[in-house]
Design an enzyme around this catalytic site. Sequence first.
Site, PDB file in Angstrom:
ATOM      1  N   HIS A   1       0.623  -1.127  -0.031  1.00 43.88           N
ATOM      2  CA  HIS A   1       0.151   0.038   0.039  1.00 43.88           C
ATOM      3  C   HIS A   1       0.704   1.152  -0.032  1.00 43.88           C
ATOM      4  O   HIS A   1       0.574   2.195  -0.700  1.00 43.88           O
ATOM      5  CB  HIS A   1      -0.973  -0.078   1.195  1.00 43.88           C
ATOM      6  CG  HIS A   1      -2.257  -0.653   1.126  1.00 43.88           C
ATOM      7  ND1 HIS A   1      -2.372  -2.127   1.086  1.00 43.88           N
ATOM      8  CD2 HIS A   1      -3.395  -0.206   0.537  1.00 43.88           C
ATOM      9  CE1 HIS A   1      -3.673  -2.526   0.759  1.00 43.88           C
ATOM     10  NE2 HIS A   1      -4.256  -1.332   0.385  1.00 43.88           N
TER      11      HIS A   1
ATOM     12  N   LYS B   1      -9.843  -9.085   7.524  1.00 48.67           N
ATOM     13  CA  LYS B   1     -10.431  -9.452   8.724  1.00 48.67           C
ATOM     14  C   LYS B   1     -10.350  -8.390   9.720  1.00 48.67           C
ATOM     15  O   LYS B   1      -9.486  -7.571  10.022  1.00 48.67           O
ATOM     16  CB  LYS B   1      -9.873 -10.823   9.458  1.00 48.67           C
ATOM     17  CG  LYS B   1      -8.310 -10.538   9.904  1.00 48.67           C
ATOM     18  CD  LYS B   1      -7.916 -11.456  10.454  1.00 48.67           C
ATOM     19  CE  LYS B   1      -6.371 -11.428  11.104  1.00 48.67           C
ATOM     20  NZ  LYS B   1      -6.355 -10.779  12.379  1.00 48.67           N
TER      21      LYS B   1
END
Lengths: 177, 271
Positions: free
Chosen positions: A36, A101
């Site tokens: 990222h 998650k």
Amino acid sequence: MKELRLPLSADEKRALRAGDAVLLSGTLYTARDCAHRRIFELLDADMPLPFALKDAFIYYAGPCPAPAGKASGSCGPTTSARMNAFAPRLLRLGLGGMIGKGEMSEEVRAALKECGGVYFAAIGGAGALYGNAVKRSECVAFPDLLSEAVYRFEVENFPLVVAIDSAGNSIYDRTSK
Amino acid sequence: MISDCVFRLALRAGTRLTDDCCAALRTAAERETGAARYALCTILENRAIAARESMPVCQDTGMAVVLLELGNGVVLEGELLSRAVDDGVRRAYAEGNFRKSICDPLTRVNTGDNTPAHLHVDIVEGDHVRVTYLPKGFGSENMSRISMLTPAEGREGIVRAIVEAVRLAGSRPCPPVVVGVGIGGSFDSCPLLAKKALTRPLGSRHPREDVASIEEEALSRIQALGIGPQGFGGKTTALGVLAEIAPTHIAGLPVAVNMQCHCVRCEQEVL
């Protein structure tokens, strides 16, 4: 159980509700912390990205090495909250949604609502099961990051739960406040 | 000998949950419904796949934590102990197709072989070497914390610190969690007590009644949080609370909480 194939249309995404269990198939891109940061450096420098963001889904995951005869090693989701700082900008650039998650921030929820995106929860710790659902895997960017590189996955029947839907409802609302 | 032992333990640990963890997950699955039950059933199905195909249960094959109990009658010959341990880790992570998850904290450059291991050695009386291998995933490790309480905060302060750590962690550490607790010691030794607590079997009670009662009360207050498996809501937010205790300073009451996800992997051998 609802079966879905990527890319998802705006209508398909709108029809999903937090708490729905789905089996998702199609193309995903893995990216976690370091990938990222690299993607943001490319965006800031106005450079081309390793994959088109439009309608793509990012899987927050870093696989184990593939054993002989398999496309991928174990590959369950990582904790999504570490990507809170990244997700809103990518959604506004056309990202269809994310898979990971755990809860994400209010900023992410607002961006999902604004852009009609969906955040799916994979079951953390079920690495072998998700790894086996990967039918093809190719490293498409940052190979020096090893397991943190960006991989293009073709997946078959990923078992997921809608965690935050495009209306901003979250499965975590019941518990995390 | 140490290197081969660490190799065996690491390889086994990465691909199997402990028996007590499986039993606790099964019990939890029976009492949950909806998305929580679905999550637990998926976790149990995954465990079976990993065992059958010798695949890592979780892709986070962890930081290698090695706890070594070294009898004072034992003489270790050959290579440096830490080197032997790292060698075992290196071979296991290559052989098992485990993910290499260790990097420089600033440059984030991966060491490439999951070393160095975190080795803790305790010299004890005897002629044995007990090697415990605990691969520690960081989704849960990141949610760990230490509280330097005052003695006045006492037992209630301890229970509150444990429950608060779980509440703040929410859905992020892969609940249902196992909560390792250290009570006492110092700023450095208290978290190590918490980590060592995680090597105890689930369902075991601390031999000291006052410590066992803290474990029990903290567990029941954690379940009341309702976070549930994967944060989907439910009755099972934790599979257990395991505490260890050590003397501390008259001015202090350190409490450390070392969070462990539901994927409890721990292997031990006595040489």
